[in-house]
Design a protein around this motif. Structure first.
Motif, PDB file in Angstrom:
ATOM      1  N   LEU A 101       0.811  -1.218   0.000  1.00  0.00           N
ATOM      2  CA  LEU A 101       0.000   0.000   0.000  1.00  0.00           C
ATOM      3  C   LEU A 101       0.848   1.273   0.000  1.00  0.00           C
ATOM      4  O   LEU A 101       0.312   2.370   0.040  1.00  0.00           O
ATOM      5  N   THR A 161       5.480   3.329   7.834  1.00  0.00           N
ATOM      6  CA  THR A 161       4.523   3.459   8.938  1.00  0.00           C
ATOM      7  C   THR A 161       4.764   2.389   9.994  1.00  0.00           C
ATOM      8  O   THR A 161       4.496   2.587  11.165  1.00  0.00           O
ATOM      9  N   TRP A 191      -3.043   2.008  11.627  1.00  0.00           N
ATOM     10  CA  TRP A 191      -4.500   2.069  11.640  1.00  0.00           C
ATOM     11  C   TRP A 191      -5.104   3.030  10.610  1.00  0.00           C
ATOM     12  O   TRP A 191      -6.077   2.667   9.942  1.00  0.00           O
ATOM     13  N   PRO A 192      -4.549   4.238  10.429  1.00  0.00           N
ATOM     14  CA  PRO A 192      -5.156   5.136   9.439  1.00  0.00           C
ATOM     15  C   PRO A 192      -5.224   4.510   8.037  1.00  0.00           C
ATOM     16  O   PRO A 192      -6.181   4.728   7.312  1.00  0.00           O
ATOM     17  N   ILE A 193      -4.222   3.737   7.696  1.00  0.00           N
ATOM     18  CA  ILE A 193      -4.216   3.081   6.377  1.00  0.00           C
ATOM     19  C   ILE A 193      -5.070   1.813   6.409  1.00  0.00           C
ATOM     20  O   ILE A 193      -5.784   1.514   5.458  1.00  0.00           O
ATOM     21  N   LYS A 222      -7.797   1.206   8.125  1.00  0.00           N
ATOM     22  CA  LYS A 222      -9.245   1.432   8.184  1.00  0.00           C
ATOM     23  C   LYS A 222      -9.829   1.973   6.881  1.00  0.00           C
ATOM     24  O   LYS A 222     -11.025   2.140   6.789  1.00  0.00           O
ATOM     25  N   GLN A 223      -8.989   2.238   5.892  1.00  0.00           N
ATOM     26  CA  GLN A 223      -9.489   2.748   4.615  1.00  0.00           C
ATOM     27  C   GLN A 223     -10.237   1.704   3.835  1.00  0.00           C
ATOM     28  O   GLN A 223      -9.991   0.564   3.820  1.00  0.00           O
TER      29      GLN A 223
END
Length: 184
Positions: free
Chosen positions: A115, A120, A179-181, A183-184
């Motif tokens: 991704l 990260t 998590w930000p990536i 949960k997309q």
């Protein structure tokens, strides 16, 4: 594959795994100390191969792939040996937590790389402390015998439990960073 000293040290770590297993199961007074020494040598090559790769400017994609694999294989093999010798719940749970975290974080790193978010989930200081506690714990538990009146196995067991807690903590830190990536 590039045949350079760092990669050879990494391969040596993998080749030491069957030696560790063989020595561990020898019913000789020297076997547990020898197993601990083999593991310590492997742990030192884990640090030394990365250091040499950077200092000698011999980093490679193959080395970057193989180094963490070799580390995880050696740790997993040692933990299986320790659980086979001491199948108590605490030892088993700690081993499962450590191996499970390694599988989870490896999968997370691979997925994040696909991704474009590999950085990260870079190695954290918690992960470094976890690794140090884990390597010392396993070494002491492999050694097993008391030294100068110190209960070496019990000290290793306490460190293994600390490593298991740090393992969970570092896994949560990695998952929170990703998590930000995720949960997309």
């Amino acid at each position: 594959m590039q045949w350079n000293l760092p990669n050879i040290l990494t391969l040596l770590r993998i080749l030491l795994i069957p030696v560790l297993v063989f020595v561990f199961f020898q019913e000789q007074p020297w076997a547990r100390l020898a197993a601990a020494i083999i593991f310590i040598v492997a742990a030192l090559t884990d640090w030394f191969d990365g250091y040499l790769a950077r200092q000698l400017e011999q980093t490679s994609k193959f080395g970057a792939f193989l180094d963490p694999v070799a580390d995880k294989l050696m740790v997993a093999a040692a933990l299986v040996l320790l659980v086979s010798a001491d199948p108590r719940v605490g030892v088993t749970v700690a081993a499962v937590v450590i191996v499970g975290r390694e599988i989870t974080i490896s999968a997370l790193r691979e997925w994040m790389a696909e991704l474009g978010g590999r950085t990260t989930v870079a190695v954290s200081m918690i992960g470094k402390f976890k690794t140090a506690a884990q390597m010392i714990a396993i070494s002491l538990m492999l050694w097993q015998s008391d030294l100068f009146g110190l209960p070496i196995y019990q000290l290793g067991l306490v460190l293994l439990y600390i490593a298991a807690v740090l393992t969970i903590w570092s896994m949560i830190a990695y998952l929170r960073a990703a998590w930000p990536i995720l949960k997309q």
